[in-house]
Scaffold this motif. Sequence first.
Motif, PDB file in Angstrom:
ATOM      1  N   SER A   6     -53.700  25.133  59.872  1.00  0.00           N
ATOM      2  CA  SER A   6     -54.695  24.116  60.205  1.00  0.00           C
ATOM      3  C   SER A   6     -54.679  23.842  61.705  1.00  0.00           C
ATOM      4  O   SER A   6     -53.618  23.815  62.331  1.00  0.00           O
ATOM      5  CB  SER A   6     -54.433  22.826  59.431  1.00  0.00           C
ATOM      6  OG  SER A   6     -54.720  23.007  58.058  1.00  0.00           O
ATOM      7  N   THR A 253     -53.990  18.333  54.737  1.00  0.00           N
ATOM      8  CA  THR A 253     -52.883  18.945  55.482  1.00  0.00           C
ATOM      9  C   THR A 253     -51.948  17.871  56.015  1.00  0.00           C
ATOM     10  O   THR A 253     -50.726  17.982  55.935  1.00  0.00           O
ATOM     11  CB  THR A 253     -53.423  19.787  56.660  1.00  0.00           C
ATOM     12  OG1 THR A 253     -54.252  20.830  56.162  1.00  0.00           O
ATOM     13  CG2 THR A 253     -52.288  20.395  57.472  1.00  0.00           C
ATOM     14  N   ASN A 258     -47.905  18.896  55.857  1.00  0.00           N
ATOM     15  CA  ASN A 258     -47.843  20.295  56.264  1.00  0.00           C
ATOM     16  C   ASN A 258     -48.073  20.420  57.773  1.00  0.00           C
ATOM     17  O   ASN A 258     -48.486  19.470  58.438  1.00  0.00           O
ATOM     18  CB  ASN A 258     -48.879  21.115  55.491  1.00  0.00           C
ATOM     19  CG  ASN A 258     -48.499  21.279  54.034  1.00  0.00           C
ATOM     20  OD1 ASN A 258     -47.320  21.356  53.695  1.00  0.00           O
ATOM     21  ND2 ASN A 258     -49.486  21.320  53.145  1.00  0.00           N
ATOM     22  N   TYR A 260     -49.571  21.693  61.481  1.00  0.00           N
ATOM     23  CA  TYR A 260     -50.884  21.923  62.091  1.00  0.00           C
ATOM     24  C   TYR A 260     -50.738  21.920  63.610  1.00  0.00           C
ATOM     25  O   TYR A 260     -49.856  21.263  64.167  1.00  0.00           O
ATOM     26  CB  TYR A 260     -51.895  20.852  61.658  1.00  0.00           C
ATOM     27  CG  TYR A 260     -51.452  19.441  61.962  1.00  0.00           C
ATOM     28  CD1 TYR A 260     -51.799  18.807  63.157  1.00  0.00           C
ATOM     29  CD2 TYR A 260     -50.655  18.731  61.054  1.00  0.00           C
ATOM     30  CE1 TYR A 260     -51.370  17.518  63.437  1.00  0.00           C
ATOM     31  CE2 TYR A 260     -50.219  17.444  61.325  1.00  0.00           C
ATOM     32  CZ  TYR A 260     -50.586  16.845  62.519  1.00  0.00           C
ATOM     33  OH  TYR A 260     -50.149  15.574  62.793  1.00  0.00           O
TER      34      TYR A 260
END
Length: 384
Positions: A6, A253, A258, A260
């Motif tokens: 991302s 995200t 998570n 990025y």
Amino acid sequence: MNAIQSVYIHIPFCQQICYYCDFTKFFYNEKRANDYLVALKNEISTYVDDTGNKVKTVFIGGGTPTALSVNQLESLLSFIDKKFDMTQCEEYTIEANPGDFNDEKVKLLKTYGVNRVSLGVQVFDDHMLKELGRLHKVKDVYETVELLQNNGITNISTDLIYALPNQTIDHFKNSLNQAMALGLPHLSTYALQIEPKTVFFQRHKKGKLQRPAQEEEVEMYHILTDTTKKHGLLQYEISNFAKAGFESKHNLTYWDNNYYYGFGAGAYGYIPGKRYGNIRPLPAYIKQAMADGKPVLHIDQINNKEQIEEEMFLGLRKMQGVNKQTFASRFGFFPDKLYKSSIESLVQKGWLQEDDMSIRLTSEGKLLANEVFERFLLEDSVQI
């Protein structure tokens, strides 16, 4: 880069500075924007090689990215297309203000695969828009939505703000009903926050900003959750509602904790073991990004304890809550090991629900989310 699918890209320019906004933003100027784009590209190139880095989501935010000229916007989109492998990109979002688009800009978005637009509507009332420092009018919302849909961009999200100065419950109902009447697949809705270094903050300090009472704000939130449900938008995060399949993949995200990349002035990123924030002032950002491509203001090392806390805070923002199995696969144990007494206490208060699969906020817990989150801060002495 392969582990980081991302990408957030910040465009800090606006035609008007809204009175409530504390994001990194500057008045648009063509030369300044050209210089910024050169620096931004240099930053991205420093971290991302040319081997076709696959991305799952891209989000161009601001500021107002669509404040860029057609040529500047094409230069940016073309660069992103060359730098990243977009063939598996599931969601490509750009933020925009109503009234910023013409046919040429919309066709440009389509050409480069942008498939989602987040519109900063804020409120369906011309007088109140002016009081917020917004340039657009309500008619611009309808015209922009029609223009996007006519060009095949139907994944459109609207942002609303409630608990605005002098806003009544009936006024909020009317604004929300107008948003629902558009039939769009996604809505983000936030209570007004008075942030430092904003016009509203200065007015608030002088006692010149009258906000609704807290109980009225709570009632507005209940109206929000009831009304969206009736119109087929399911709440999937504290402030976000969507038709099935239209949840924001990019924002998930963040909430799924998570990794990025964040590029641009004032942007934040999260890579294994580190969170970082970029320089905010535009001249300083441009100077550093041009010098070495690393315009980083600070890097925070994220230890195991902090990762666990963030997993709880962010996971509880989602209506699905914290998945116990996912937590265990990341950290090697279930949440109960560290949080048994906190969870039991919060369940007893009626702020949390727990079953074999997950831990999640109740309706009352959503209204007291920050108090709930505080209970998941770990003492320094805790052994993990």
